[in-house]
Design a protein around this motif. Structure first.
Motif, PDB file in Angstrom:
ATOM      1  N   SER A 119       0.788  -1.111   0.176  1.00  0.00           N
ATOM      2  CA  SER A 119      -0.012   0.087   0.081  1.00  0.00           C
ATOM      3  C   SER A 119       0.609   1.421   0.033  1.00  0.00           C
ATOM      4  O   SER A 119       0.326   2.344  -0.094  1.00  0.00           O
ATOM      5  N   GLY A 120       2.138   1.044   0.397  1.00  0.00           N
ATOM      6  CA  GLY A 120       2.961   2.187   0.103  1.00  0.00           C
ATOM      7  C   GLY A 120       4.390   1.791   1.053  1.00  0.00           C
ATOM      8  O   GLY A 120       4.316   1.966   2.330  1.00  0.00           O
ATOM      9  N   ALA A 121       5.529   1.619   0.491  1.00  0.00           N
ATOM     10  CA  ALA A 121       6.508   1.402   1.258  1.00  0.00           C
ATOM     11  C   ALA A 121       7.059   2.432   2.171  1.00  0.00           C
ATOM     12  O   ALA A 121       7.425   2.226   3.404  1.00  0.00           O
ATOM     13  N   SER A 122       6.860   3.766   1.807  1.00  0.00           N
ATOM     14  CA  SER A 122       7.141   4.730   2.773  1.00  0.00           C
ATOM     15  C   SER A 122       6.276   4.881   3.906  1.00  0.00           C
ATOM     16  O   SER A 122       6.577   5.078   5.146  1.00  0.00           O
ATOM     17  N   VAL A 123       4.777   4.523   3.854  1.00  0.00           N
ATOM     18  CA  VAL A 123       4.013   4.575   4.899  1.00  0.00           C
ATOM     19  C   VAL A 123       4.253   3.510   5.941  1.00  0.00           C
ATOM     20  O   VAL A 123       4.243   3.537   6.870  1.00  0.00           O
ATOM     21  N   ALA A 124       4.574   2.067   5.310  1.00  0.00           N
ATOM     22  CA  ALA A 124       4.893   1.082   6.203  1.00  0.00           C
ATOM     23  C   ALA A 124       5.948   1.171   7.159  1.00  0.00           C
ATOM     24  O   ALA A 124       6.155   0.707   8.007  1.00  0.00           O
ATOM     25  N   GLU A 125       6.893   1.761   6.310  1.00  0.00           N
ATOM     26  CA  GLU A 125       8.448   2.122   6.973  1.00  0.00           C
ATOM     27  C   GLU A 125       8.129   3.021   8.171  1.00  0.00           C
ATOM     28  O   GLU A 125       8.710   2.684   9.101  1.00  0.00           O
ATOM     29  N   LEU A 126       7.390   4.029   7.813  1.00  0.00           N
ATOM     30  CA  LEU A 126       7.040   5.059   8.825  1.00  0.00           C
ATOM     31  C   LEU A 126       6.462   4.362   9.949  1.00  0.00           C
ATOM     32  O   LEU A 126       6.712   4.668  11.093  1.00  0.00           O
ATOM     33  N   LEU A 127       5.373   3.671   9.778  1.00  0.00           N
ATOM     34  CA  LEU A 127       4.441   3.264  10.735  1.00  0.00           C
ATOM     35  C   LEU A 127       5.483   2.120  11.646  1.00  0.00           C
ATOM     36  O   LEU A 127       5.369   1.940  12.856  1.00  0.00           O
ATOM     37  N   GLY A 128       6.071   1.232  10.971  1.00  0.00           N
ATOM     38  CA  GLY A 128       6.892   0.232  11.448  1.00  0.00           C
ATOM     39  C   GLY A 128       7.697   0.749  12.571  1.00  0.00           C
ATOM     40  O   GLY A 128       8.014   0.360  13.483  1.00  0.00           O
ATOM     41  N   LYS A 129       8.660   1.919  12.113  1.00  0.00           N
ATOM     42  CA  LYS A 129       9.737   2.566  12.821  1.00  0.00           C
ATOM     43  C   LYS A 129       9.112   3.246  14.130  1.00  0.00           C
ATOM     44  O   LYS A 129       9.651   2.988  15.169  1.00  0.00           O
ATOM     45  N   ALA A 130       7.908   4.120  13.832  1.00  0.00           N
ATOM     46  CA  ALA A 130       7.251   4.785  15.015  1.00  0.00           C
ATOM     47  C   ALA A 130       6.763   3.805  15.954  1.00  0.00           C
ATOM     48  O   ALA A 130       6.785   3.589  17.292  1.00  0.00           O
ATOM     49  N   GLY A 131       6.097   2.662  15.425  1.00  0.00           N
ATOM     50  CA  GLY A 131       5.726   1.553  16.475  1.00  0.00           C
ATOM     51  C   GLY A 131       6.857   0.936  17.222  1.00  0.00           C
ATOM     52  O   GLY A 131       6.583   0.869  18.464  1.00  0.00           O
ATOM     53  N   VAL A 132       7.785   0.607  16.675  1.00  0.00           N
ATOM     54  CA  VAL A 132       9.034   0.011  17.671  1.00  0.00           C
ATOM     55  C   VAL A 132       9.370   0.899  18.616  1.00  0.00           C
ATOM     56  O   VAL A 132       9.686   0.801  19.561  1.00  0.00           O
ATOM     57  N   GLU A 133       9.704   2.320  18.163  1.00  0.00           N
ATOM     58  CA  GLU A 133      10.102   3.460  19.143  1.00  0.00           C
ATOM     59  C   GLU A 133       9.060   3.402  19.982  1.00  0.00           C
ATOM     60  O   GLU A 133       9.606   3.768  21.319  1.00  0.00           O
ATOM     61  N   VAL A 134       7.855   3.769  19.890  1.00  0.00           N
ATOM     62  CA  VAL A 134       6.541   3.707  20.853  1.00  0.00           C
ATOM     63  C   VAL A 134       6.613   2.753  21.993  1.00  0.00           C
ATOM     64  O   VAL A 134       6.483   2.835  23.124  1.00  0.00           O
ATOM     65  N   GLY A 135       6.662   1.514  21.408  1.00  0.00           N
ATOM     66  CA  GLY A 135       6.882   0.151  22.207  1.00  0.00           C
ATOM     67  C   GLY A 135       8.014   0.505  23.379  1.00  0.00           C
ATOM     68  O   GLY A 135       7.722   0.178  24.276  1.00  0.00           O
ATOM     69  N   ASP A 136       9.244   0.604  22.617  1.00  0.00           N
ATOM     70  CA  ASP A 136      10.315   0.888  23.684  1.00  0.00           C
ATOM     71  C   ASP A 136      10.178   2.027  24.584  1.00  0.00           C
ATOM     72  O   ASP A 136      10.336   1.728  25.695  1.00  0.00           O
ATOM     73  N   ALA A 137       9.357   2.913  24.211  1.00  0.00           N
ATOM     74  CA  ALA A 137       9.199   4.239  25.295  1.00  0.00           C
ATOM     75  C   ALA A 137       8.304   4.043  26.114  1.00  0.00           C
ATOM     76  O   ALA A 137       8.263   4.473  27.392  1.00  0.00           O
ATOM     77  N   THR A 138       6.920   2.946  25.764  1.00  0.00           N
ATOM     78  CA  THR A 138       5.967   2.786  26.754  1.00  0.00           C
ATOM     79  C   THR A 138       5.970   1.665  27.485  1.00  0.00           C
ATOM     80  O   THR A 138       5.489   1.098  28.335  1.00  0.00           O
ATOM     81  N   GLY A 139       7.108   0.678  26.961  1.00  0.00           N
ATOM     82  CA  GLY A 139       7.427  -0.623  27.740  1.00  0.00           C
ATOM     83  C   GLY A 139       6.259  -1.607  27.169  1.00  0.00           C
ATOM     84  O   GLY A 139       6.066  -2.571  27.850  1.00  0.00           O
ATOM     85  N   VAL A 140       5.715  -1.427  26.053  1.00  0.00           N
ATOM     86  CA  VAL A 140       4.839  -2.299  25.452  1.00  0.00           C
ATOM     87  C   VAL A 140       5.428  -3.112  24.431  1.00  0.00           C
ATOM     88  O   VAL A 140       6.152  -2.600  23.500  1.00  0.00           O
ATOM     89  N   PRO A 141       5.482  -4.320  24.401  1.00  0.00           N
ATOM     90  CA  PRO A 141       5.861  -5.318  23.485  1.00  0.00           C
ATOM     91  C   PRO A 141       5.372  -4.919  22.226  1.00  0.00           C
ATOM     92  O   PRO A 141       4.137  -5.307  22.003  1.00  0.00           O
ATOM     93  N   VAL A 142       6.054  -4.939  21.030  1.00  0.00           N
ATOM     94  CA  VAL A 142       5.286  -4.673  19.756  1.00  0.00           C
ATOM     95  C   VAL A 142       5.739  -5.654  18.811  1.00  0.00           C
ATOM     96  O   VAL A 142       7.196  -5.763  18.729  1.00  0.00           O
TER      97      VAL A 142
END
Length: 355
Positions: free
Chosen positions: A129-152
């Motif tokens: 659906s869009g490599a740029s969007v998938a990359e952005l969401l994946g990167k943000a998801g990992v960073e948010v998981g690390d920051a909140t302590g939620v396994p992602v």
């Protein structure tokens, strides 16, 4: 003596400013000067339009599916963190179960699926659906998981083909069809100036069909970069080339030798950066994201994209956009064909019989 006359005018006097201007205007130097300025401006605009669209992609309203489950605190924390990381650009839609969410992903209504459970958060993205969007969401998801302590866990459930990991091949073949489409029409206007209207349309269709086949064959059969649904992709490329060629022919009818200016503006300066091929539309400046779908390059990219990756969930809209531009261009050319700089006079039937 003749040299003196050329220098000082017909009667041996210096040329006045008005006479100099008339000589300049009626000679080859005025159009050459105008072309110098146009080419310089077009070069800057060309670089600027692509830089504006692609240099720093910024998220604008990224639809995502949130699978509704019993409230889980860590899921809420993850969603809040994602919205903060994406500057409130995540537009969440609730779905009852994963099957409904996957259907929405296949229909390209959403770009990701968020599922929260006691084990953590699963973030499903779709590279197709869009490599740029998938990359952005994946990167943000990992960073948010690390920051909140939620396994992602991030998964690409709709990956791009192996030969095209950035998803640019479909953009480039559409770009080739657009540019070669109007370049073909330009060459017809120069080297086959005598073609009558019906003949010009027929030859535009002929080079579009052959050109579309050549592009698809080179990318799929020769290079093996993308596994295309060959006939459909070929016809989309041919439709794109024909539309692009007829857009130039329309402007050539309306504006004569300056037709390249609006053609380049619509098809390249505006159409290609806004097509969503290099940068997905949620990351484009909002105006470009909306405009691009109504222009031939964006329609071509969208049609090609769904043909390759979403066979069971294709849209008619991109084809309608291409058809509308082709129909309007052909109609304008046909109605005002007497203004087109090409064509040839027909030999009267009685004259041909007499000879």
């Amino acid at each position: 003596m003749s040299g003196s006359s050329e220098k000082h005018g017909a009667h041996g006097r210096p040329l006045t400013l008005r006479e100099r201007w008339e000589a300049y205007k009626n000679g080859p130097f005025l159009p050459a000067t105008v072309l110098v300025l146009i080419v310089a401006a077009a070069a800057g605009l060309f670089a600027g339009s692509y830089t504006y669209a692609m240099a720093k992609p910024t998220p604008h309203r990224i639809p995502a599916a949130l699978v509704t489950q019993p409230a889980v605190q860590r899921g809420e924390a993850f969603v809040t963190g994602m919205e903060k990381a994406l500057d409130a650009s995540l537009e969440l839609h609730d779905y009852r179960d994963l099957a409904d969410a996957r259907r929405a992903l296949d229909e390209q209504k959403v770009f990701a699926i968020v599922r929260a459970s006691d084990d953590g958060v699963a973030l499903d993205v779709a590279g197709a659906s869009g490599a740029s969007v998938a990359e952005l969401l994946g990167k943000a998801g990992v960073e948010v998981g690390d920051a909140t302590g939620v396994p992602v866990t991030v998964r690409d459930v709709k990956p791009l083909q192996e030969g095209d990991p950035r998803g640019l091949a479909l953009f480039y073949i559409s770009l080739a069809a657009v540019i070669m489409g109007f370049l073909g029409a330009i060459q017809l206007s120069i080297h086959a100036r005598g073609l009558n209207p019906a003949e010009r349309i027929a030859f535009t269709a002929a080079y579009a069909l052959l050109g579309g086949f050549a592009i698809a064959a080179a990318v799929d059969w020769w290079l093996g970069a993308v596994d295309l649904p060959f006939v459909q992709s070929w016809l989309i490329l041919a439709f794109t080339m024909f539309t692009s060629g007829m857009v130039f022919t329309m402007f050539n009818t309306l504006m004569g030798r300056w037709a390249m200016i609006p053609t380049w503006g619509v098809m390249v300066l505006l159409g290609n950066p806004s097509s969503g091929g290099a940068v997905s539309w949620p990351l484009l400046p909002s105006a470009l994201g909306h405009i691009g779908r109504w222009l031939p390059p964006g329609a071509s990219v969208n049609a090609q994209h769904t043909a390759v990756y979403y066979q069971g969930h294709q849209f008619v809209f991109p084809y309608l956009v291409l058809a509308a531009w082709a129909l309007v261009s052909c109609t304008v050319f046909w109605v005002w064909r007497h203004r087109h700089p090409g064509g040839r006079a027909r030999t009267p039937e009685h004259a041909a019989t007499a000879s």
